[in-house]
Scaffold this motif. Structure first.
Motif, mmCIF file in Angstrom:
data_model
loop_
_atom_site.group_PDB
_atom_site.id
_atom_site.type_symbol
_atom_site.label_atom_id
_atom_site.label_comp_id
_atom_site.label_asym_id
_atom_site.label_seq_id
_atom_site.Cartn_x
_atom_site.Cartn_y
_atom_site.Cartn_z
ATOM 1 N N ARG A 120 0.827 -1.190 0.000
ATOM 2 C CA ARG A 120 0.000 0.000 0.000
ATOM 3 C C ARG A 120 0.871 1.252 0.000
ATOM 4 N N GLY A 121 0.498 2.208 -0.780
ATOM 5 C CA GLY A 121 1.257 3.443 -0.873
ATOM 6 C C GLY A 121 2.227 3.458 -2.023
ATOM 7 N N VAL A 122 2.641 2.278 -2.497
ATOM 8 C CA VAL A 122 3.560 2.215 -3.637
ATOM 9 C C VAL A 122 2.788 2.379 -4.941
ATOM 10 N N VAL A 123 1.719 1.593 -5.082
ATOM 11 C CA VAL A 123 0.907 1.665 -6.296
ATOM 12 C C VAL A 123 0.225 3.027 -6.378
ATOM 13 N N GLY A 124 0.280 3.614 -7.561
ATOM 14 C CA GLY A 124 -0.288 4.938 -7.759
ATOM 15 C C GLY A 124 0.755 6.033 -7.762
ATOM 16 N N SER A 125 1.967 5.715 -7.301
ATOM 17 C CA SER A 125 3.034 6.710 -7.277
ATOM 18 C C SER A 125 3.524 7.005 -8.694
ATOM 19 N N VAL A 126 3.980 8.226 -8.897
ATOM 20 C CA VAL A 126 4.599 8.628 -10.153
ATOM 21 C C VAL A 126 6.010 9.114 -9.850
ATOM 22 N N SER A 132 17.401 7.343 -22.378
ATOM 23 C CA SER A 132 18.816 7.173 -22.682
ATOM 24 C C SER A 132 19.469 8.429 -23.233
ATOM 25 N N ASP A 133 18.663 9.414 -23.635
ATOM 26 C CA ASP A 133 19.199 10.693 -24.088
ATOM 27 C C ASP A 133 19.296 11.706 -22.953
ATOM 28 N N GLY A 134 18.940 11.269 -21.737
ATOM 29 C CA GLY A 134 18.989 12.170 -20.604
ATOM 30 C C GLY A 134 17.765 13.047 -20.458
ATOM 31 N N LYS A 135 16.738 12.790 -21.258
ATOM 32 C CA LYS A 135 15.521 13.594 -21.187
ATOM 33 C C LYS A 135 14.591 13.042 -20.113
ATOM 34 N N PRO A 136 13.831 13.912 -19.435
ATOM 35 C CA PRO A 136 12.936 13.448 -18.369
ATOM 36 C C PRO A 136 11.732 12.712 -18.926
ATOM 37 N N VAL A 137 11.301 11.687 -18.202
ATOM 38 C CA VAL A 137 10.092 10.942 -18.547
ATOM 39 C C VAL A 137 9.474 10.441 -17.243
ATOM 40 N N GLU A 138 8.205 10.662 -17.060
ATOM 41 C CA GLU A 138 7.542 10.215 -15.846
ATOM 42 C C GLU A 138 7.147 8.752 -15.971
ATOM 43 N N VAL A 139 7.204 8.038 -14.845
ATOM 44 C CA VAL A 139 6.829 6.628 -14.832
ATOM 45 C C VAL A 139 5.896 6.384 -13.649
ATOM 46 N N ALA A 140 4.762 5.744 -13.930
ATOM 47 C CA ALA A 140 3.733 5.487 -12.920
ATOM 48 C C ALA A 140 3.731 4.015 -12.540
ATOM 49 N N LEU A 141 3.551 3.743 -11.243
ATOM 50 C CA LEU A 141 3.428 2.381 -10.736
ATOM 51 C C LEU A 141 1.944 2.039 -10.661
ATOM 52 N N CYS A 142 1.518 1.102 -11.504
ATOM 53 C CA CYS A 142 0.090 0.814 -11.654
ATOM 54 C C CYS A 142 -0.369 -0.416 -10.881
ATOM 55 N N ALA A 143 0.509 -1.362 -10.648
ATOM 56 C CA ALA A 143 0.152 -2.574 -9.905
ATOM 57 C C ALA A 143 1.423 -3.222 -9.397
ATOM 58 N N ARG A 157 3.664 -3.424 -12.661
ATOM 59 C CA ARG A 157 3.109 -3.005 -13.941
ATOM 60 C C ARG A 157 3.263 -1.496 -13.987
ATOM 61 N N ILE A 158 4.033 -1.046 -14.957
ATOM 62 C CA ILE A 158 4.378 0.367 -15.017
ATOM 63 C C ILE A 158 3.892 0.996 -16.319
ATOM 64 N N GLU A 159 3.763 2.298 -16.280
ATOM 65 C CA GLU A 159 3.472 3.084 -17.466
ATOM 66 C C GLU A 159 4.386 4.300 -17.469
ATOM 67 N N ALA A 160 4.821 4.697 -18.640
ATOM 68 C CA ALA A 160 5.613 5.909 -18.791
ATOM 69 C C ALA A 160 4.839 6.884 -19.673
ATOM 70 N N TRP A 161 5.061 8.160 -19.438
ATOM 71 C CA TRP A 161 4.348 9.172 -20.201
ATOM 72 C C TRP A 161 4.999 9.339 -21.571
ATOM 73 N N ASN A 162 4.242 9.003 -22.607
ATOM 74 C CA ASN A 162 4.681 9.150 -23.991
ATOM 75 C C ASN A 162 4.347 10.564 -24.434
ATOM 76 N N ALA A 163 5.360 11.412 -24.469
ATOM 77 C CA ALA A 163 5.130 12.813 -24.807
ATOM 78 C C ALA A 163 4.770 12.993 -26.276
ATOM 79 N N VAL A 164 5.068 12.007 -27.115
ATOM 80 C CA VAL A 164 4.712 12.094 -28.538
ATOM 81 C C VAL A 164 3.211 11.920 -28.701
ATOM 82 N N ALA A 165 2.671 10.855 -28.078
ATOM 83 C CA ALA A 165 1.244 10.571 -28.191
ATOM 84 C C ALA A 165 0.418 11.249 -27.107
#
Length: 361
Positions: A120-126, A132-143, A157-165
């Motif tokens: 508890r408390g881990v899931v839902g965190s971002v 690999s280019d050193g650019k920031p990307v957010e990653v969410a813990l989903c399960a 189970r993770i998700e990352a923010w796709n800034a393109v889409a």
């Protein structure tokens, strides 16, 4: 009883066809998408999603992640949309959670939750991640799902923010056997050369289809110890072996479906019955690559390896002391003792055109 490990390396993934997206499917990475607000972005994390698959053949993988969000782009093998993440500060968290810490093979929320669900408390965190280019990307813990073999090891189970889409997507590469891959949280970071670096406060989300997680599942957990000694070097040597990274530069030399027999000098995994008609010695491995090489896994001439990393191997001293029965090297590392090798492997069904010997070019 002898233990042995026959490992099918599915490290060069076949092309996977796009399924026709339903009307509610997320936009393709090639579509133009307007920037969404922070509130909307976080509200959309970890929601049910229609599947999307990579339409380009992938090379062998270290992290097991996509090379680029743009599936039409031909990206270099050693690139990734997510190579590391920061434990703190959190970009988003459940009520009361201020940070996460890594405890062996799992994440723990801080402050610690009350007695009950340790996840508890881990899931839902971002978390704030980096590509690999050193650019920031957010990653969410989903399960969070404990491993059946080791409840102390948690798959996320993770998700990352796709800034393109402008959408949350699973950054892990999917294959037929693992269509919705998860990730392990592993301390430290790996760079493009495949080298591991201890980095306080940073971790790697290693996807199921990548070498980092494969080696953990084969028994080499970098956070564990055996006879008082840490297994971190064994795990690192395994990542080199799994990808046939002879030069220790992050470049792999293997094909899908190549079967290898893995064994180590500590008896954790022992060599099985060896039929020389079916399998042959390939290499011995240290954390920074091969120390002894008999032939290549993908069948290329050994001369090409000597060209790829000049001044690393020498062709004299074949059958250096310390090698096992039948382990005859064609080339070996300069100024490195045989005892530096932690792992060894046999390769089955020798590839056509494999070099049996090579001279320096």
């Amino acid at each position: 009883m002898e233990k042995f490990l026959l490992v099918c390396l599915f490290l060069q993934l076949p092309s996977l066809a796009h399924a026709g997206p339903p009307a509610s499917a997320k936009p393709s990475p090639m579509r133009s998408a307007g920037r969404v607000s922070d509130a909307e972005r976080y509200a959309r994390r970890c929601q049910a999603q229609s599947g999307s698959r990579i339409a380009r053949p992938q090379g062998t993988m270290l992290w097991g992640t996509r090379r680029d969000w743009n599936t039409e782009k031909v990206a270099e093998e050693r690139s990734s949309v997510l190579v590391s993440a920061d434990l703190a500060p959190l970009r988003r968290a459940e009520a009361g959670v201020t940070a996460l810490r890594l405890d062996g093979g799992h994440l723990v929320a801080s402050p610690a939750p009350e007695a009950g669900d340790a996840l508890r408390g881990v899931v839902g965190s971002v978390l704030q991640g980096t590509d690999s280019d050193g650019k920031p990307v957010e990653v969410a813990l989903c399960a969070a799902e404990p491993s059946p073999e080791d409840p102390g090891m948690i798959f996320y189970r993770i998700e990352a923010w796709n800034a393109v889409a402008q959408e949350w997507e699973n950054p892990c590469v999917a294959v037929g056997r693992v269509a919705s891959p998860r990730a392990l949280a592993v301390g430290g970071v790996w760079d493009a050369s495949g080298a591991h670096q201890d980095a306080p406060g940073k971790l790697t989300f290693a996807c199921e289809n990548g070498a980092i997680t494969k080696c953990i599942q084969w028994g080499y957990k970098p956070w564990d110890r055996r006879d008082g000694k840490p297994l971190a070097d064994l795990h690192q040597a395994c990542t080199r072996m799994a990808r046939a990274d002879y030069c220790g530069n992050g470049q792999s030399h293997t094909h899908q479906g190549t079967t290898i027999d893995v064994y180590d000098r500590f008896g954790m995994v022992e060599r099985g019955e060896w039929d020389p008609a079916k399998a042959s010695f390939e290499a011995a491995w240290a954390p920074d690559g091969a120390t002894c090489l008999a032939r290549t896994r993908d069948g290329r001439a050994l001369a090409t390896i000597l060209q790829e990393c000049p001044n690393r191997f020498q062709t004299d001293g074949v059958g250096a002391p310390g090698e096992g029965v039948g382990e005859h090297c064609t080339v070996r590392r300069m100024n490195v003792s045989p005892e530096a090798a932690l792992l060894r492997n046999l390769t089955f069904a020798a590839p056509k055109g494999a070099a049996s010997a090579a001279k320096a070019p």
